[in-house]
Design an enzyme around this catalytic site. Structure first.
Site, PDB file in Angstrom:
ATOM      1  N   ASN A  10       7.385   4.821   2.487  1.00  0.00           N
ATOM      2  CA  ASN A  10       6.922   6.184   2.768  1.00  0.00           C
ATOM      3  C   ASN A  10       8.139   6.969   3.239  1.00  0.00           C
ATOM      4  O   ASN A  10       8.595   6.786   4.364  1.00  0.00           O
ATOM      5  CB  ASN A  10       5.843   6.137   3.856  1.00  0.00           C
ATOM      6  CG  ASN A  10       5.401   7.524   4.298  1.00  0.00           C
ATOM      7  OD1 ASN A  10       5.794   8.527   3.704  1.00  0.00           O
ATOM      8  ND2 ASN A  10       4.609   7.588   5.351  1.00  0.00           N
ATOM      9  N   LYS A  12       8.387  10.021   3.891  1.00  0.00           N
ATOM     10  CA  LYS A  12       8.038  11.137   4.782  1.00  0.00           C
ATOM     11  C   LYS A  12       8.793  12.410   4.341  1.00  0.00           C
ATOM     12  O   LYS A  12       9.005  12.598   3.147  1.00  0.00           O
ATOM     13  CB  LYS A  12       8.299  10.755   6.242  1.00  0.00           C
ATOM     14  CG  LYS A  12       7.591   9.416   6.593  1.00  0.00           C
ATOM     15  CD  LYS A  12       7.566   9.084   8.038  1.00  0.00           C
ATOM     16  CE  LYS A  12       6.844   7.755   8.246  1.00  0.00           C
ATOM     17  NZ  LYS A  12       6.731   7.369   9.641  1.00  0.00           N
ATOM     18  N   HIS A  95      -2.368   9.236   6.727  1.00  0.00           N
ATOM     19  CA  HIS A  95      -1.299   8.734   7.595  1.00  0.00           C
ATOM     20  C   HIS A  95      -1.473   9.315   9.002  1.00  0.00           C
ATOM     21  O   HIS A  95      -1.911  10.456   9.155  1.00  0.00           O
ATOM     22  CB  HIS A  95       0.065   9.120   7.009  1.00  0.00           C
ATOM     23  CG  HIS A  95       1.195   8.430   7.696  1.00  0.00           C
ATOM     24  ND1 HIS A  95       1.705   8.870   8.894  1.00  0.00           N
ATOM     25  CD2 HIS A  95       1.884   7.299   7.369  1.00  0.00           C
ATOM     26  CE1 HIS A  95       2.675   8.043   9.270  1.00  0.00           C
ATOM     27  NE2 HIS A  95       2.800   7.087   8.363  1.00  0.00           N
ATOM     28  N   GLU A  97       0.532  10.575  10.965  1.00  0.00           N
ATOM     29  CA  GLU A  97       1.217  11.857  11.171  1.00  0.00           C
ATOM     30  C   GLU A  97       0.393  13.008  10.620  1.00  0.00           C
ATOM     31  O   GLU A  97       0.406  14.113  11.167  1.00  0.00           O
ATOM     32  CB  GLU A  97       2.619  11.798  10.523  1.00  0.00           C
ATOM     33  CG  GLU A  97       3.554  10.911  11.350  1.00  0.00           C
ATOM     34  CD  GLU A  97       4.596  10.173  10.548  1.00  0.00           C
ATOM     35  OE1 GLU A  97       4.887  10.555   9.407  1.00  0.00           O
ATOM     36  OE2 GLU A  97       5.145   9.185  11.096  1.00  0.00           O
ATOM     37  N   GLU A 167      -1.374   0.721  10.614  1.00  0.00           N
ATOM     38  CA  GLU A 167      -0.160   1.218  11.254  1.00  0.00           C
ATOM     39  C   GLU A 167      -0.442   1.623  12.703  1.00  0.00           C
ATOM     40  O   GLU A 167      -0.938   2.736  12.959  1.00  0.00           O
ATOM     41  CB  GLU A 167       0.373   2.443  10.502  1.00  0.00           C
ATOM     42  CG  GLU A 167       0.792   2.153   9.077  1.00  0.00           C
ATOM     43  CD  GLU A 167       1.844   3.142   8.590  1.00  0.00           C
ATOM     44  OE1 GLU A 167       2.864   2.676   8.085  1.00  0.00           O
ATOM     45  OE2 GLU A 167       1.655   4.360   8.753  1.00  0.00           O
ATOM     46  N   GLY A 173       8.254   4.301  13.870  1.00  0.00           N
ATOM     47  CA  GLY A 173       9.512   4.995  14.173  1.00  0.00           C
ATOM     48  C   GLY A 173      10.060   4.716  15.553  1.00  0.00           C
ATOM     49  O   GLY A 173      10.949   5.419  16.027  1.00  0.00           O
ATOM     50  N   SER A 213       7.814   0.149  12.029  1.00  0.00           N
ATOM     51  CA  SER A 213       9.107  -0.487  12.312  1.00  0.00           C
ATOM     52  C   SER A 213       9.313  -1.795  11.549  1.00  0.00           C
ATOM     53  O   SER A 213       9.922  -2.731  12.064  1.00  0.00           O
ATOM     54  CB  SER A 213       9.294  -0.679  13.823  1.00  0.00           C
ATOM     55  OG  SER A 213       9.294   0.572  14.484  1.00  0.00           O
TER      56      SER A 213
HETATM   57  P1  13P Z   1       8.619   3.324  10.350  1.00  0.00           P
HETATM   58  O1  13P Z   1       8.808   2.156   9.403  1.00  0.00           O
HETATM   59  O2  13P Z   1       9.761   4.284  10.350  1.00  0.00           O
HETATM   60  O3  13P Z   1       8.228   2.838  11.715  1.00  0.00           O
HETATM   61  O4  13P Z   1       7.383   4.160   9.792  1.00  0.00           O
HETATM   62  C1  13P Z   1       6.210   3.495   9.473  1.00  0.00           C
HETATM   63  C2  13P Z   1       5.320   4.426   8.757  1.00  0.00           C
HETATM   64  O5  13P Z   1       4.764   5.335   9.331  1.00  0.00           O
HETATM   65  C3  13P Z   1       5.130   4.219   7.310  1.00  0.00           C
HETATM   66  O6  13P Z   1       4.095   4.999   6.833  1.00  0.00           O
END
Ligand code: 13P
Length: 248
Positions: A10, A12, A95, A97, A167, A173, A213
């Site tokens: 992803n 983002k 997601h 976010e 997740e 992150g 992560s």
């Molecule tokens: P990270 O791997 O940067 O922690 O992000 C995970 C994520 O949100 C994937 O959709």
């Protein structure tokens, strides 16, 4: 039941079309696994360039979101048909976010999951708890509820093709990966709720990813847990490290 692993990146809000093509150039010769589905999810505007760049490789392409209507006065949104016409196969739905910053709810997530299926896009349905919710001890209850609402009115045959990404928000992150035992516990609970809604057959078919992560060093242990069928990768999917995750 052997489920094919699926590792998705992803990206983002990263990677312009030019940068995206450069990244595919770095990855493509090193990614030659056939027993793992490999997916990259660039921003919308980079989708055409990435679809072109992955031709002749095993890398598949997903979008990071889509709207649940066919067309019309929804300024700034992207319709499922637009993705299908480009050749996109997957779409990340719900997601954290998007839930956190763009007010998506379990109900809109359900609408999007149904609409994606209607258009034969594979939804990568995201669920997961915040740190506060984990500390309150409601992780399993919450993830069960998110899963149930997201799959409301989805037929059993269609549910088999859905990918569910667990997740935990506190692991996204932050560099703070869930332990493989923590991740496995929740992924197992997700499979159990799918079995309750449908059947063991559907639960055995559904692929459940872990995200948060994931990196080259922890992917192997996570993806070898019995109920974890791969990962949804953020930061580490933006660099060559993605290769070592795919080749876990
Ligand atoms: P990270 O791997 O940067 O922690 O992000 C995970 C994520 O949100 C994937 O959709």
């Amino acid at each position: 039941m052997m489920r094919k692993k699926i590792v998705a990146g992803n990206w983002k809000m990263n990677m312009s079309p030019a940068k995206a093509v450069a990244l595919i150039g770095t990855l493509k010769d090193k990614i030659n696994v056939t027993d793992v589905d490999v997916v990259v999810c660039p921003p919308y505007v980079a989708l055409p360039a990435v679809l072109e760049a992955v031709k002749g490789t095993n890398i598949q392409v997903g979008a990071q979101n889509m709207y649940f209507e066919e067309s019309g006065a929804y300024t700034g949104e992207i319709a499922p048909d637009m993705l299908v016409e480009l050749g996109v196969k997957y779409v990340i739905i719900g997601h954290s976010e998007r839930r956190q910053y763009f007010a998506e709810t379990d109900v809109t997530v359900n609408k999007k999951v149904k609409k994606a299926i209607e258009h034969k896009l594979v939804p990568i349905l995201c669920v997961g708890e915040s740190l506060e919710e984990r500390e309150q001890g409601i992780t399993i209850d919450l993830v069960r509820l998110q899963t149930k609402v997201a799959l409301k009115d989805v037929a059993a045959e269609d549910a088999k093709g859905v990918v569910i990404a667990y997740e935990p928000i506190w692991a996204i992150g932050t560099g703070r990966t869930a332990t493989s035992a923590q991740a496995e516990e929740v992924c197992k609970a997700i499979r159990e709720v799918v079995a309750e809604i449908y059947s063991q057959e559907v639960a055995d078919a559904v692929r459940v990813q872990y995200g948060g992560s994931v990196n080259g060093a922890n992917a192997n242990e996570l993806f070898n847990m019995g109920n974890i069928d791969g990962g949804l990768v953020g930061g580490a999917s933006l660099k060559e490290e993605f290769v070592s995750i795919v080749n876990y």
